[in-house]
Enzyme design. Structure first.
Site, PDB file in Angstrom:
ATOM      1  N   GLY A 288      24.363 -15.684  27.039  1.00 29.32           N
ATOM      2  CA  GLY A 288      25.415 -16.051  26.069  1.00 29.32           C
ATOM      3  C   GLY A 288      24.567 -16.133  24.719  1.00 29.32           C
TER       4      GLY A 288
ATOM      5  N   GLY B 190      27.162 -12.513  20.638  1.00 29.06           N
ATOM      6  CA  GLY B 190      28.024 -12.073  19.442  1.00 29.06           C
ATOM      7  C   GLY B 190      29.530 -11.740  20.210  1.00 29.06           C
ATOM      8  N   LYS B 191      29.793 -12.393  21.323  1.00 26.43           N
ATOM      9  CA  LYS B 191      31.173 -12.217  21.707  1.00 26.43           C
ATOM     10  C   LYS B 191      32.221 -12.298  20.493  1.00 26.43           C
ATOM     11  CE  LYS B 191      30.266 -15.047  24.956  1.00 26.43           C
ATOM     12  NZ  LYS B 191      28.720 -15.266  24.891  1.00 26.43           N
ATOM     13  N   GLY B 192      31.886 -13.514  19.753  1.00 25.82           N
ATOM     14  CA  GLY B 192      32.928 -13.872  18.812  1.00 25.82           C
ATOM     15  C   GLY B 192      33.277 -12.973  17.849  1.00 25.82           C
TER      16      GLY B 192
ATOM     17  N   ASN C 125      30.998 -26.079  24.858  1.00 29.83           N
ATOM     18  CA  ASN C 125      29.727 -25.598  25.101  1.00 29.83           C
ATOM     19  C   ASN C 125      29.616 -24.445  24.417  1.00 29.83           C
ATOM     20  OD1 ASN C 125      31.060 -24.711  27.041  1.00 29.83           O
ATOM     21  ND2 ASN C 125      29.747 -24.471  28.859  1.00 29.83           N
TER      22      ASN C 125
ATOM     23  N   GLY D 138      29.874 -21.581  21.399  1.00 33.44           N
ATOM     24  CA  GLY D 138      29.674 -21.321  20.189  1.00 33.44           C
ATOM     25  C   GLY D 138      29.959 -20.202  19.636  1.00 33.44           C
ATOM     26  N   HIS D 139      31.156 -19.795  19.170  1.00 39.42           N
ATOM     27  CA  HIS D 139      31.323 -18.281  18.887  1.00 39.42           C
ATOM     28  C   HIS D 139      31.444 -17.982  17.417  1.00 39.42           C
ATOM     29  CE1 HIS D 139      33.035 -17.463  23.115  1.00 39.42           C
ATOM     30  NE2 HIS D 139      31.820 -17.710  23.318  1.00 39.42           N
ATOM     31  N   THR D 140      30.620 -17.066  16.688  1.00 37.60           N
ATOM     32  CA  THR D 140      30.467 -16.964  15.215  1.00 37.60           C
ATOM     33  C   THR D 140      31.383 -15.947  14.857  1.00 37.60           C
ATOM     34  OG1 THR D 140      28.237 -17.904  15.324  1.00 37.60           O
ATOM     35  CG2 THR D 140      28.770 -16.729  13.388  1.00 37.60           C
TER      36      THR D 140
ATOM     37  N   THR E  22      26.136 -22.799  34.022  1.00 35.74           N
ATOM     38  CA  THR E  22      27.223 -23.607  33.625  1.00 35.74           C
ATOM     39  C   THR E  22      28.221 -23.968  34.554  1.00 35.74           C
ATOM     40  OG1 THR E  22      28.679 -23.766  31.759  1.00 35.74           O
ATOM     41  CG2 THR E  22      28.733 -21.896  32.486  1.00 35.74           C
TER      42      THR E  22
ATOM     43  N   ARG F 250      19.462 -25.638  18.979  1.00 39.73           N
ATOM     44  CA  ARG F 250      18.263 -25.539  19.633  1.00 39.73           C
ATOM     45  C   ARG F 250      17.788 -24.068  19.426  1.00 39.73           C
ATOM     46  NH1 ARG F 250      19.929 -27.122  25.594  1.00 39.73           N
ATOM     47  NH2 ARG F 250      21.799 -25.879  25.241  1.00 39.73           N
TER      48      ARG F 250
ATOM     49  N   ARG G 235      16.385 -20.691  20.418  1.00 45.17           N
ATOM     50  CA  ARG G 235      16.691 -19.843  21.605  1.00 45.17           C
ATOM     51  C   ARG G 235      15.461 -19.031  21.785  1.00 45.17           C
ATOM     52  NH1 ARG G 235      21.705 -17.229  18.587  1.00 45.17           N
ATOM     53  NH2 ARG G 235      23.280 -18.722  19.049  1.00 45.17           N
TER      54      ARG G 235
HETATM   55  P1  GDP Z   1      28.640 -15.651  20.903  1.00 42.00           P
HETATM   56  O1  GDP Z   1      28.362 -17.120  21.426  1.00 42.00           O
HETATM   57  O2  GDP Z   1      28.550 -14.455  21.980  1.00 42.00           O
HETATM   58  O3  GDP Z   1      29.839 -15.477  20.212  1.00 42.00           O
HETATM   59  O4  GDP Z   1      27.337 -15.403  19.797  1.00 42.00           O
HETATM   60  P2  GDP Z   1      26.848 -16.477  18.643  1.00 42.00           P
HETATM   61  O5  GDP Z   1      27.879 -16.711  17.624  1.00 42.00           O
HETATM   62  O6  GDP Z   1      26.517 -17.779  19.623  1.00 42.00           O
HETATM   63  O7  GDP Z   1      25.515 -15.940  18.468  1.00 42.00           O
HETATM   64  C1  GDP Z   1      25.492 -14.619  18.043  1.00 42.00           C
HETATM   65  C2  GDP Z   1      24.677 -14.941  16.403  1.00 42.00           C
HETATM   66  O8  GDP Z   1      24.445 -13.359  16.107  1.00 42.00           O
HETATM   67  C3  GDP Z   1      25.619 -15.355  15.396  1.00 42.00           C
HETATM   68  O9  GDP Z   1      24.896 -15.995  14.569  1.00 42.00           O
HETATM   69  C4  GDP Z   1      26.106 -14.121  14.529  1.00 42.00           C
HETATM   70  O10 GDP Z   1      26.385 -14.182  13.416  1.00 42.00           O
HETATM   71  C5  GDP Z   1      25.022 -13.106  14.886  1.00 42.00           C
HETATM   72  N1  GDP Z   1      25.506 -11.524  15.111  1.00 42.00           N
HETATM   73  C6  GDP Z   1      26.316 -11.044  15.899  1.00 42.00           C
HETATM   74  N2  GDP Z   1      26.205  -9.673  15.645  1.00 42.00           N
HETATM   75  C7  GDP Z   1      25.052  -9.584  14.702  1.00 42.00           C
HETATM   76  C8  GDP Z   1      24.381  -8.261  14.538  1.00 42.00           C
HETATM   77  O11 GDP Z   1      24.866  -7.352  14.964  1.00 42.00           O
HETATM   78  N3  GDP Z   1      23.452  -8.509  13.507  1.00 42.00           N
HETATM   79  C9  GDP Z   1      23.138  -9.803  13.309  1.00 42.00           C
HETATM   80  N4  GDP Z   1      22.050  -9.638  12.460  1.00 42.00           N
HETATM   81  N5  GDP Z   1      23.700 -10.774  13.626  1.00 42.00           N
HETATM   82  C10 GDP Z   1      24.563 -10.572  14.485  1.00 42.00           C
HETATM   83  P1  IMO Z   2      28.514 -18.897  24.318  1.00 43.19           P
HETATM   84  O1  IMO Z   2      29.851 -18.867  24.747  1.00 43.19           O
HETATM   85  C1  IMO Z   2      24.450 -19.960  25.449  1.00 43.19           C
HETATM   86  C2  IMO Z   2      23.654 -22.993  28.393  1.00 43.19           C
HETATM   87  C3  IMO Z   2      23.179 -24.184  28.117  1.00 43.19           C
HETATM   88  C4  IMO Z   2      22.673 -24.714  29.304  1.00 43.19           C
HETATM   89  C5  IMO Z   2      23.502 -24.384  30.624  1.00 43.19           C
HETATM   90  C6  IMO Z   2      24.384 -25.447  30.982  1.00 43.19           C
HETATM   91  O2  IMO Z   2      28.350 -19.531  22.768  1.00 43.19           O
HETATM   92  O3  IMO Z   2      27.900 -17.670  24.543  1.00 43.19           O
HETATM   93  P2  IMO Z   2      26.407 -26.580  29.859  1.00 43.19           P
HETATM   94  O4  IMO Z   2      26.370 -27.254  28.722  1.00 43.19           O
HETATM   95  O5  IMO Z   2      27.346 -25.438  29.852  1.00 43.19           O
HETATM   96  O6  IMO Z   2      26.419 -27.524  30.927  1.00 43.19           O
HETATM   97  O7  IMO Z   2      24.922 -25.932  29.824  1.00 43.19           O
HETATM   98  O8  IMO Z   2      24.194 -23.253  29.707  1.00 43.19           O
HETATM   99  N1  IMO Z   2      24.960 -22.585  27.874  1.00 43.19           N
HETATM  100  C7  IMO Z   2      25.023 -21.636  26.920  1.00 43.19           C
HETATM  101  N2  IMO Z   2      24.104 -20.540  26.231  1.00 43.19           N
HETATM  102  N3  IMO Z   2      25.585 -19.665  24.932  1.00 43.19           N
HETATM  103  C8  IMO Z   2      26.533 -20.458  25.336  1.00 43.19           C
HETATM  104  O9  IMO Z   2      28.062 -20.170  25.213  1.00 43.19           O
HETATM  105  C9  IMO Z   2      26.412 -21.639  26.495  1.00 43.19           C
HETATM  106  N4  IMO Z   2      27.193 -22.401  27.034  1.00 43.19           N
HETATM  107  C10 IMO Z   2      26.352 -23.159  27.779  1.00 43.19           C
HETATM  108  O10 IMO Z   2      22.354 -23.918  27.462  1.00 43.19           O
HETATM  109  O11 IMO Z   2      21.331 -23.804  29.662  1.00 43.19           O
HETATM  110 MG    MG Z   3      27.409 -18.797  21.162  1.00 40.63          MG
END
Ligand code: GDP
Ligand code: IMO
Ligand code: MG
Length: 423
Positions: free
Chosen positions: A12, A15-17, A38, A40-42, A238, A302, A304
């Site tokens: 997880g 950087g899917k967002g 659960n 969180g996509h940035t 999850t 939290r 990572r």
């Molecule tokens: P997701 O859940 O897969 O959408 O990812 P998150 O948004 O939870 O976490 C990815 C984090 O990495 C976010 O804070 C993004 O802004 C950041 N991010 C994504 N791509 C890059 C990158 O290429 N370089 C850096 N430095 N940050 C990135």
């Molecule tokens: P994105 O889409 C990272 C993790 C939690 C925990 C486990 C179970 O942003 O990548 P839950 O609340 O789903 O029952 O928690 O899964 N978890 C994630 N870790 N990115 C996520 O989503 C997550 N969604 C759940 O930290 O270990």
């Molecule tokens: Mg996330």
């Protein structure tokens, strides 16, 4: 290639967002099919910085139709707030966001039970986000769920809800929690239903038509492959399937309609919550990755857990999902390292081992086998041409392609949409 899926290749937060935001610029339809808030996509683009939990990250293309499919579990307060936030940021969603009435509802007692189960399990807890996800999917599987469509029939909804609250109150009481009030919950949920009314619509026809007419459809996976209920590190997973195949039940799309499957993979490994992580670094190097990569949870804040890239895992998740390509994200985070490492496989009891050979306890006992590569020690932040990458970074990417068997098609050199190399 009209139907593209974006799937997390690790644990997880890869950087899917960001990649959904990029690919959505050419999409007619963008859809979420699993998980709940659960996730969180940035997304960082010309409109600002957004953290999306339930809305597809493709909302920023004003022409894209956005779908929340039946596989998603809905926190009504959460979705209402997100729609409102986007509206204020100049991204109106009326007429182009459709939420499936089949979505199961996250109820207040699910959140309470999530926390009570976690604390009852003590050191064996999963480390959930506390959003009630596991208990909601458990009720769905056990025929005790309430769906968005149920809110249409007031009397029946109240009856179903009262039954569930009386069951749940016995559980909650036994675990030392405070009982819940069904009437209060009903009032609150009917009010959210009223607010969300314009967005609730059966999504099956919409999606089928889009596929049949060869439109560009983008499927956004939440969580990631190693958190999948079946193939992840159970019980540190999850509540939903996180594989590309989950888009079939989660949206109503035939598997063979999906022709491009992008695995998003960090240039290193992170995990939030409990469970095994063979390449975790609890030393200065791990702290350095966390600090430079700002590795703190998007939903919960939290810290990572961080470590070197575990290519054994990515090879597995690529095989399981059939990734046609990888988006290698956060490569810039490794800019200052003199040496970078890749785990190419594991050893267990002196023998070669694979992720799929065992369970979470087995994985805890596996030792990663590392390969060391020279770092590039150059600032690549914002680089968006392949030819501008230093030799060391190119070598690192090419080695990842060799070890995982998947071509890298996009590379992240910063969090902004523009800070990306498209090969
Ligand atoms: P997701 O859940 O897969 O959408 O990812 P998150 O948004 O939870 O976490 C990815 C984090 O990495 C976010 O804070 C993004 O802004 C950041 N991010 C994504 N791509 C890059 C990158 O290429 N370089 C850096 N430095 N940050 C990135
Ligand atoms: P994105 O889409 C990272 C993790 C939690 C925990 C486990 C179970 O942003 O990548 P839950 O609340 O789903 O029952 O928690 O899964 N978890 C994630 N870790 N990115 C996520 O989503 C997550 N969604 C759940 O930290 O270990
Ligand atoms: Mg996330």
């Amino acid at each position: 290639m009209p139907v593209t899926a974006v799937i997390g290749a690790q644990w997880g937060d890869e950087g899917k967002g960001k990649y959904v935001d990029i690919l959505a610029q050419d999409a007619h339809v963008v859809a979420r099919f699993n998980g709940g808030n659960n996730a969180g996509h940035t997304v960082i683009n010309e409109l600002g910085t957004f953290k999306l939990h339930l809305l597809p990250s493709g909302v920023f293309n004003p022409k894209a139709t956005c779908i929340i499919g039946p596989g998603v579990v809905l926190d009504l307060a959460g979705i209402a707030e997100e729609i409102n936030t986007l509206d204020k940021a100049g991204v109106p969603l009326k007429g182009r966001l459709f939420i499936s009435p089949r979505c199961h509802l996250v109820m207040p007692y699910h959140r309470v039970l999530d926390r009570l189960y976690e604390s009852a399990k003590g050191h064996l807890s999963t480390g959930t986000t506390g959003r009630g996800i596991g208990p909601t999917y458990a009720d769905k599987a056990g025929y005790n769920g309430l769906r968005l469509a149920d809110l249409q029939r007031r009397t029946l909804f109240i009856e179903k809800l009262s039954t569930q609250v009386s069951i749940k109150n016995r559980l909650i009481g036994a675990l030392g929690g405070e009982p819940m009030d069904a009437d209060k919950i009903a009032d609150e949920y009917f009010e959210y239903f009223r607010i969300l009314q314009p967005f609730i619509k059966e999504t099956f026809g919409l999606l089928q038509d889009a596929v049949k007419s060869n439109q560009n459809v983008l499927l956004e996976g939440a969580q990631a492959t190693l958190l999948d209920t079946d193939w992840g590190t159970y019980p540190f997973v999850t509540g939903s399937s996180t594989l590309v195949s989950a888009a079939t039940p989660g949206l109503g799309i035939p598997p063979r309609a999906i022709d491009r499957i992008v695995g998003v993979c960090k240039a290193y490994t992170t995990r939030v919550g409990n469970g095994p992580m063979p390449t975790e670094l609890t030393d200065e190097t791990g702290d350095r990755i966390r600090k430079i990569g700002r590795e703190y949870g998007t939903s919960t804040g939290r810290p990572r857990r961080c470590g070197w890239l575990d290519a054994e895992l990515v090879r597995f998740t690529a095989a399981l999902n059939g990734f046609t390509e990888l988006a290698l994200s956060l490569l810039d985070v490794l800019d200052t390292f003199h040496e970078v490492k890749i785990a190419t496989g594991y050893e267990w009891g002196g023998q070669k081992a694979h992720y799929f050979d065992g369970d979470a306890v087995f994985l805890e006992e596996c030792q990663p086998v590392y390969e060391s590569l020279p770092g590039w020690e150059k600032d690549i932040r914002g680089v968006n041409r392949w030819s501008d990458l230093p030799r060391g970074a190119v070598n690192y990417i090419e080695r990842i392609e060799q070890v995982t068997g998947v071509p890298v098609s996009m590379i992240g050199t910063g969090p902004d949409r523009r800070e990306t190399i498209i090969r």
